[in-house]
Design a protein around this motif. Sequence first.
Motif, short mmCIF file in Angstrom:
data_model
loop_
_atom_site.label_atom_id
_atom_site.label_comp_id
_atom_site.label_asym_id
_atom_site.label_seq_id
_atom_site.Cartn_x
_atom_site.Cartn_y
_atom_site.Cartn_z
N UNK A 143 0.94 -0.96 -0.05
CA UNK A 143 -0.37 0.13 -0.23
C UNK A 143 0.76 1.42 0.00
N UNK A 144 0.20 2.64 -0.61
CA UNK A 144 1.05 3.73 -0.61
C UNK A 144 1.01 4.75 -1.49
N UNK A 145 1.07 5.79 -1.30
CA UNK A 145 0.05 6.84 -1.71
C UNK A 145 1.47 8.38 -1.53
N UNK A 146 1.48 8.57 -3.55
CA UNK A 146 2.75 9.82 -2.76
C UNK A 146 2.38 10.29 -4.49
N UNK A 147 3.98 10.95 -5.22
CA UNK A 147 3.44 11.88 -6.17
C UNK A 147 4.12 11.07 -7.10
N UNK A 186 -2.87 7.26 -5.27
CA UNK A 186 -3.27 6.40 -5.03
C UNK A 186 -2.35 4.94 -5.44
N UNK A 187 -2.19 3.33 -5.28
CA UNK A 187 -1.10 2.78 -6.16
C UNK A 187 -2.13 1.66 -5.72
N UNK A 188 -2.95 1.08 -6.73
CA UNK A 188 -3.44 -0.64 -6.88
C UNK A 188 -2.35 -1.51 -6.48
N UNK A 189 -2.32 -2.26 -5.68
CA UNK A 189 -1.07 -3.20 -5.26
C UNK A 189 -1.44 -4.54 -6.23
N UNK A 243 -4.68 7.98 2.70
CA UNK A 243 -5.07 7.16 1.10
C UNK A 243 -3.74 6.13 1.16
N UNK A 244 -3.08 5.86 1.94
CA UNK A 244 -2.12 4.52 2.03
C UNK A 244 -2.67 3.79 2.65
N UNK A 245 -3.76 3.52 3.81
CA UNK A 245 -4.30 2.69 4.64
C UNK A 245 -5.53 2.34 3.51
N UNK A 246 -5.37 2.52 2.72
CA UNK A 246 -6.73 2.42 1.73
C UNK A 246 -6.97 0.87 0.89
N UNK A 247 -5.49 0.50 -0.24
CA UNK A 247 -5.91 -0.15 -1.39
C UNK A 247 -6.07 -1.32 -1.17
N UNK A 283 -8.88 -2.03 0.94
CA UNK A 283 -10.18 -1.82 0.79
C UNK A 283 -10.58 -2.59 -0.35
N UNK A 284 -9.75 -2.80 -1.95
CA UNK A 284 -10.15 -3.39 -2.27
C UNK A 284 -10.94 -4.60 -2.40
N UNK A 285 -9.78 -5.63 -1.13
CA UNK A 285 -10.47 -6.83 -1.18
C UNK A 285 -11.46 -7.12 -0.09
#
Length: 333
Positions: A61-65, A83-86, A135-139, A142-144
Amino acid sequence: MKALVLDGIGQPVQLRDVPTPQPGPGEVLVRLQAAALNHRDVWIQKGQYAGLRFPIILGSDGAGTVAELGEGVDASLLHQPVIIDPGQQWGDNPRAQGRSFQILGLPQNGTFAECVRVPAANVYPRPAHLTAEQAAALPLGGVTAYRALFTRGRLQPRERVLITGIGGGVALLALQLAVARGAEVWVTSGTPEKIERAQTLGARGGLSYREAGCGKALVQLAGGPFDLIIDSAAGPGVAELLEAAAPGGRLVFYGGTTGTMTNVPPRHIFWKQLDILGSTMGTAQDFAGLLELVNETKLVPIIDSVFPLAEGEQALRRMAEGEQCGKLVLRIK
């Protein structure tokens, strides 16, 4: 760049300098502001995960630019907050992942670093109402949760849902997503404090999964059986879940942390005409659906605590001990 590196099974992650990756064709380099932990990281560290290789940078999981673009990538992505889809290389069948499917953080280096290289197709605009840590706490979680609830579980508004093991990242996000879609949500946990926390997020109530006969007790407490049950434990507790399921109900398993299902009474499955479903991660469509719901409802993931990148090993130990209620996040920038 600085990164947390895992050198072998049972070793602590070590903060060290490593080469900054360079994006190839169709890829971007994301300069990370925050990353989040998942139980997957602990299982890899313990050697309890397929395809191990070392050294490895963990983190899905990660968020950035977006800091750099590979050949052929749309120039408008540069410097955008993302935000990154892992999940990578799901394949052509939306019903199940293909043989090439992989999750960021193994076998490819992950997000416990200042930068990560990912396919451009795997970055999405960061929801404007979320901080980088949120945002980093989501991917991954969240998708699961989204796929288990909506794609596999076919959740409808006003249905009665049971989510087990509340306190973990996926379970809490499933609670938030289900409540946002108008479901009546009940939970189980090993501690009353986590049930109380779930009620502040919209759960109607819950019981300890350690309670004998908790399946019947949950039905009595909720005023009826459950249309949808979301579970990651499996093991001997499945018998109680079958007891709690409504006729025509659905049980979705996204994990099996307590092991093999034992003493499962098949009469509940066939007589109630239950659907027993498995779910893992999600497609790009699932991830896009997750973000659409998050943006629409202004959902904010629950964070247990935030650690600096250098204290990543302490964060892993907190996760391994099961102390958290919400996501554990690493602040990178």
